[in-house]
Design an enzyme around this catalytic site. Structure first.
Site, PDB file in Angstrom:
ATOM      1  N   GLY A 150       0.786  -1.229   0.000  1.00  0.00           N
ATOM      2  CA  GLY A 150       0.000   0.000   0.000  1.00  0.00           C
ATOM      3  C   GLY A 150       0.817   1.278   0.000  1.00  0.00           C
ATOM      4  O   GLY A 150       1.943   1.306   0.502  1.00  0.00           O
ATOM      5  N   ALA A 151       0.226   2.336  -0.554  1.00  0.00           N
ATOM      6  CA  ALA A 151       0.758   3.696  -0.418  1.00  0.00           C
ATOM      7  C   ALA A 151       0.268   4.266   0.912  1.00  0.00           C
ATOM      8  O   ALA A 151      -0.539   3.647   1.601  1.00  0.00           O
ATOM      9  CB  ALA A 151       0.279   4.557  -1.581  1.00  0.00           C
ATOM     10  N   ASN A 153      -1.437   7.177   1.533  1.00  0.00           N
ATOM     11  CA  ASN A 153      -2.499   8.190   1.596  1.00  0.00           C
ATOM     12  C   ASN A 153      -3.854   7.664   2.068  1.00  0.00           C
ATOM     13  O   ASN A 153      -4.609   8.391   2.690  1.00  0.00           O
ATOM     14  CB  ASN A 153      -2.632   8.900   0.247  1.00  0.00           C
ATOM     15  CG  ASN A 153      -2.896   7.960  -0.899  1.00  0.00           C
ATOM     16  OD1 ASN A 153      -2.717   6.747  -0.776  1.00  0.00           O
ATOM     17  ND2 ASN A 153      -3.328   8.506  -2.011  1.00  0.00           N
ATOM     18  N   GLU A 250      -1.677  -0.018  -9.315  1.00  0.00           N
ATOM     19  CA  GLU A 250      -2.437   1.233  -9.160  1.00  0.00           C
ATOM     20  C   GLU A 250      -1.427   2.326  -8.877  1.00  0.00           C
ATOM     21  O   GLU A 250      -0.949   2.460  -7.750  1.00  0.00           O
ATOM     22  CB  GLU A 250      -3.422   1.123  -7.994  1.00  0.00           C
ATOM     23  CG  GLU A 250      -4.575   0.172  -8.215  1.00  0.00           C
ATOM     24  CD  GLU A 250      -5.524   0.644  -9.286  1.00  0.00           C
ATOM     25  OE1 GLU A 250      -5.423   1.810  -9.743  1.00  0.00           O
ATOM     26  OE2 GLU A 250      -6.374  -0.158  -9.699  1.00  0.00           O
ATOM     27  N   GLY A 252       0.643   6.279 -10.091  1.00  0.00           N
ATOM     28  CA  GLY A 252       0.409   7.716  -9.983  1.00  0.00           C
ATOM     29  C   GLY A 252      -0.304   8.311 -11.188  1.00  0.00           C
ATOM     30  O   GLY A 252      -0.679   7.612 -12.120  1.00  0.00           O
ATOM     31  N   CYS A 284      -4.150  10.000  -5.719  1.00  0.00           N
ATOM     32  CA  CYS A 284      -3.528   9.604  -6.996  1.00  0.00           C
ATOM     33  C   CYS A 284      -4.312  10.099  -8.204  1.00  0.00           C
ATOM     34  O   CYS A 284      -3.736  10.432  -9.232  1.00  0.00           O
ATOM     35  CB  CYS A 284      -3.424   8.090  -7.047  1.00  0.00           C
ATOM     36  SG  CYS A 284      -4.987   7.293  -6.680  1.00  0.00           S
ATOM     37  N   GLU A 458      -9.243  -2.231  -9.916  1.00  0.00           N
ATOM     38  CA  GLU A 458      -9.764  -2.555  -8.591  1.00  0.00           C
ATOM     39  C   GLU A 458     -11.262  -2.271  -8.608  1.00  0.00           C
ATOM     40  O   GLU A 458     -11.783  -1.592  -9.497  1.00  0.00           O
ATOM     41  CB  GLU A 458      -9.065  -1.705  -7.521  1.00  0.00           C
ATOM     42  CG  GLU A 458      -7.578  -2.030  -7.461  1.00  0.00           C
ATOM     43  CD  GLU A 458      -6.900  -1.638  -6.160  1.00  0.00           C
ATOM     44  OE1 GLU A 458      -6.915  -0.445  -5.828  1.00  0.00           O
ATOM     45  OE2 GLU A 458      -6.352  -2.530  -5.493  1.00  0.00           O
TER      46      GLU A 458
HETATM   47  P1  NDP Z   1       5.777   4.461  -3.162  1.00  0.00           P
HETATM   48  O1  NDP Z   1       5.798   3.981  -4.565  1.00  0.00           O
HETATM   49  O2  NDP Z   1       6.959   5.160  -2.637  1.00  0.00           O
HETATM   50  O3  NDP Z   1       5.504   3.240  -2.181  1.00  0.00           O
HETATM   51  C1  NDP Z   1       4.395   2.380  -2.334  1.00  0.00           C
HETATM   52  C2  NDP Z   1       4.616   1.125  -1.504  1.00  0.00           C
HETATM   53  O4  NDP Z   1       5.610   0.304  -2.124  1.00  0.00           O
HETATM   54  C3  NDP Z   1       5.131   1.403  -0.086  1.00  0.00           C
HETATM   55  O5  NDP Z   1       4.537   0.477   0.789  1.00  0.00           O
HETATM   56  C4  NDP Z   1       6.614   1.178  -0.245  1.00  0.00           C
HETATM   57  O6  NDP Z   1       7.257   0.893   0.968  1.00  0.00           O
HETATM   58  C5  NDP Z   1       6.620  -0.016  -1.178  1.00  0.00           C
HETATM   59  N1  NDP Z   1       7.863  -0.229  -1.908  1.00  0.00           N
HETATM   60  C6  NDP Z   1       8.845   0.667  -2.194  1.00  0.00           C
HETATM   61  N2  NDP Z   1       9.817   0.072  -2.928  1.00  0.00           N
HETATM   62  C7  NDP Z   1       9.457  -1.214  -3.105  1.00  0.00           C
HETATM   63  C8  NDP Z   1      10.034  -2.344  -3.787  1.00  0.00           C
HETATM   64  N3  NDP Z   1      11.195  -2.253  -4.440  1.00  0.00           N
HETATM   65  N4  NDP Z   1       9.376  -3.520  -3.771  1.00  0.00           N
HETATM   66  C9  NDP Z   1       8.184  -3.637  -3.136  1.00  0.00           C
HETATM   67  N5  NDP Z   1       7.589  -2.605  -2.472  1.00  0.00           N
HETATM   68  C10 NDP Z   1       8.208  -1.418  -2.463  1.00  0.00           C
HETATM   69  O7  NDP Z   1       4.453   5.345  -3.052  1.00  0.00           O
HETATM   70  P2  NDP Z   1       4.003   6.279  -1.840  1.00  0.00           P
HETATM   71  O8  NDP Z   1       3.763   5.461  -0.623  1.00  0.00           O
HETATM   72  O9  NDP Z   1       4.933   7.443  -1.793  1.00  0.00           O
HETATM   73  O10 NDP Z   1       2.561   6.757  -2.354  1.00  0.00           O
HETATM   74  C11 NDP Z   1       2.385   7.777  -3.267  1.00  0.00           C
HETATM   75  C12 NDP Z   1       2.225   7.212  -4.675  1.00  0.00           C
HETATM   76  O11 NDP Z   1       1.172   6.262  -4.704  1.00  0.00           O
HETATM   77  C13 NDP Z   1       1.840   8.294  -5.653  1.00  0.00           C
HETATM   78  O12 NDP Z   1       2.559   8.152  -6.860  1.00  0.00           O
HETATM   79  C14 NDP Z   1       0.377   8.031  -5.908  1.00  0.00           C
HETATM   80  O13 NDP Z   1      -0.081   8.507  -7.127  1.00  0.00           O
HETATM   81  C15 NDP Z   1       0.305   6.548  -5.792  1.00  0.00           C
HETATM   82  N6  NDP Z   1      -1.062   6.128  -5.477  1.00  0.00           N
HETATM   83  C16 NDP Z   1      -1.801   5.503  -6.443  1.00  0.00           C
HETATM   84  C17 NDP Z   1      -3.117   5.168  -6.215  1.00  0.00           C
HETATM   85  C18 NDP Z   1      -3.927   4.436  -7.241  1.00  0.00           C
HETATM   86  O14 NDP Z   1      -4.891   3.794  -6.861  1.00  0.00           O
HETATM   87  N7  NDP Z   1      -3.615   4.490  -8.515  1.00  0.00           N
HETATM   88  C19 NDP Z   1      -3.765   5.504  -4.949  1.00  0.00           C
HETATM   89  C20 NDP Z   1      -2.891   6.114  -3.989  1.00  0.00           C
HETATM   90  C21 NDP Z   1      -1.598   6.434  -4.269  1.00  0.00           C
HETATM   91  P3  NDP Z   1       7.769   2.105   1.925  1.00  0.00           P
HETATM   92  O15 NDP Z   1       7.227   3.387   1.390  1.00  0.00           O
HETATM   93  O16 NDP Z   1       7.214   1.766   3.237  1.00  0.00           O
HETATM   94  O17 NDP Z   1       9.254   2.070   1.864  1.00  0.00           O
END
Ligand code: NDP
Length: 484
Positions: A150-151, A153, A250, A252, A284, A458
């Site tokens: 999960g992200a 937000n 899902e 950005g 997002c 989703e």
């Molecule tokens: P990130 O891409 O930084 O992180 C998403 C998740 O992936 C976090 O749990 C993160 O862990 C994990 N992660 C990071 N690197 C890896 C890897 N190499 N392998 C597996 N997992 C990994 O996103 P944010 O949390 O910063 O969220 C913001 C982003 O999410 C924006 O781009 C937004 O647009 C998108 N988003 C999309 C949505 C959609 O439905 N389309 C809805 C909500 C947000 P950790 O951060 O804990 O290190």
């Protein structure tokens, strides 16, 4: 008495689990900067325990009738609704989003997903395909152990949007929340157990990207569903492809919201506010490139400035507050960097642009006008309360410019001419679109992006195709003919 705070870092095999040897993860309340909890990242032993528990639970769960699976999800939805306030307070403490929002958009949206897929589970069937005397039947089978990542937000909503269809289809899940907002998913796990889900069916492990990567590459995992940024999506998709795993991505966006001269001004302004400032812009699907036709532009900016004065910026736990802090100091700094770039590249700052004078990670709702397509703030996802207003003359021009992006998550149009509304939406390359509205996400509608914004969908019945696979069985009624 119901304890709203999770009692340990992980939830595995139906119970809370702690392993203090994992890297500490401080949980910071964004409205004050205070540390409200300290969790620990999963060690390899914790990850292994979660996957092992999920593997055992999945085999048993896949044999439970879909109706009974649905009943468990429906009960979980009812528990969530009954505890909406406590869960909303936790969501606010995890994310900083105003309680005014979380009371109606998080646990409620999670409950909608559990209720919807609880009902849909009843209708999970295969097909009968007649072939003369012979026939084929299909079986909709679970994929196995699935991973959700999960992200930060929407921690409750993201966990439920993944868990509900996954579990309805007979899968088990190991979910890794974002390290920034790790608390809410634990409560979902607790509630699913209380609703009758077998131990191990939905597990939560904490950690940073490395824990996510360990889950994605584990051979026991059949599918990965990620909500996150495009760069993370590329890594996770590539890692999953190595072992030919199913994925849902899902990711950005930098979505266009196109406002024509004939639009209802207040509705268009309201749509732009919802699509840029809800959750302090950390959504997002936000319509962050607001294309406004030249005839309505000044009226639009004037009305927007008036309505922004009504934003109540303050303590997110006060229900009167309608605009809260950014999720973290880091995210605030990223957004401040974009605001500086907007100024340096010549955009006209018409509202906000600075920090709010109080503790916590608050930025003002910010609007730039006279933005051009080449500016950084018009090209990159900011993920904060920054609206870019761009002018246009003709419909064809607006469509071409709206589509000139690698992203394709959402798109919106405001116009009183409904044939134009449908015509324009038909040409915008995006997965989740709106006519005279913005950012509604009912569970009944498919949600997801095109182009770099992701793959898969989703919500809605469409999600079932992404959480199950079809086995087809040819049945011959007569003798087998063979060449020799
Ligand atoms: P990130 O891409 O930084 O992180 C998403 C998740 O992936 C976090 O749990 C993160 O862990 C994990 N992660 C990071 N690197 C890896 C890897 N190499 N392998 C597996 N997992 C990994 O996103 P944010 O949390 O910063 O969220 C913001 C982003 O999410 C924006 O781009 C937004 O647009 C998108 N988003 C999309 C949505 C959609 O439905 N389309 C809805 C909500 C947000 P950790 O951060 O804990 O290190």
């Amino acid at each position: 008495m119901y304890d709203p705070q999770p009692s340990a870092s992980h939830y595995i095999d139906g119970a809370y689990v702690e392993d203090n040897t994992g890297t500490p993860i401080p949980v910071i309340y964004p409205a004050t900067g205070e540390v409200i909890a300290t969790l620990h990242a999963a060690t390899p032993a914790v990850i292994d325990a979660a996957l092992a528990a999920a593997e055992i639970a999945q085999k048993q769960w896949a044999r439970v009738t879909p109706r009974e699976r649905g009943r468990v999800l429906t009960r979980a939805a009812q528990i969530m609704r009954a505890r909406n306030r406590e869960l909303s307070v936790l969501e606010t403490r995890d994310t900083g989003k105003p309680l005014q929002e979380t009371l109606v958009a998080d646990a409620t949206s999670g409950a909608d997903a559990l209720e919807y897929f609880g009902g849909v589970a009843n209708g999970l069937t295969g097909e009968h395909i007649p072939l003369g005397d012979d026939w084929v039947y299909t079986i909709r089978e679970a994929l196995g152990v699935c991973v959700g990542i999960g992200a930060w937000n929407y921690p409750t909503q993201i966990a439920c949007w993944k868990a509900a269809p996954a579990l309805a289809c007979g899968n088990a899940m190991v979910f890794k929340p974002s390290e920034t907002t790790p608390l809410c998913a634990l409560k979902i796990a607790e509630i699913l157990t209380e609703a009758g889900a077998p131990a191990g069916l939905f597990n939560v492990v904490q950690g940073m990207g490395a824990v996510g990567a360990a889950l994605v590459t584990d051979p026991r995992v059949a599918k990965v569903s990620l909500t996150g940024s495009v760069p993370t999506g590329r890594k996770v998709y590539a890692a999953a492809a190595e072992q030919m795993k199913h994925v849902t991505m899902e990711l950005g966006g930098k979505s266009p919201l196109v406002i024509f001269d004939d639009a209802d001004l207040d509705n268009a302004v309201g749509g732009a506010i919802n699509g840029n400032f809800y959750s302090s812009g950390q959504v997002c699907s936000n319509g962050t490139r607001v294309f406004v036709q030249k005839g309505i532009k000044e009226a639009f900016l004037a009305r927007l400035a008036e309505r922004l004065k009504n934003a109540v910026i303050g303590d997110p736990l006060d229900e009167a507050t309608s605009f809260g802090p950014m999720v973290s100091d880091r995210q605030m700094q990223i957004v401040q960097g974009y605001i500086e770039k907007g100024k340096a590249e010549g955009a006209r700052l018409v509202s906000g642009g600075g920090r709010v004078d109080r503790d916590g990670f608050y930025l003002e709702p910010t609007v730039f006008a006279d933005v051009t397509d080449d500016m950084t703030i018009a090209r990159e996802e900011i993920f904060g309360p920054v609206m870019a207003v761009l002018d246009f003359d003709t419909e064809a021009e607006a469509i071409a410019r709206a589509n000139a992006t690698e992203y394709g998550l959402s798109a919106g149009v405001f116009t009183r001419d409904l044939s134009r509304g449908h015509r324009v939406i038909g040409q915008l390359r995006a997965g989740s679109c709106f006519i005279n509205s913005y950012n509604d996400a009912p569970v009944e509608a498919p949600f997801g992006g095109v182009k770099a914004s992701g793959v898969g969908r989703e919500n809605s019945k469409a999600a079932l195709d992404h959480w199950s696979q079809l086995k087809s069985v040819y049945v011959r009624m007569g003798d087998v003919e063979a060449a020799f």
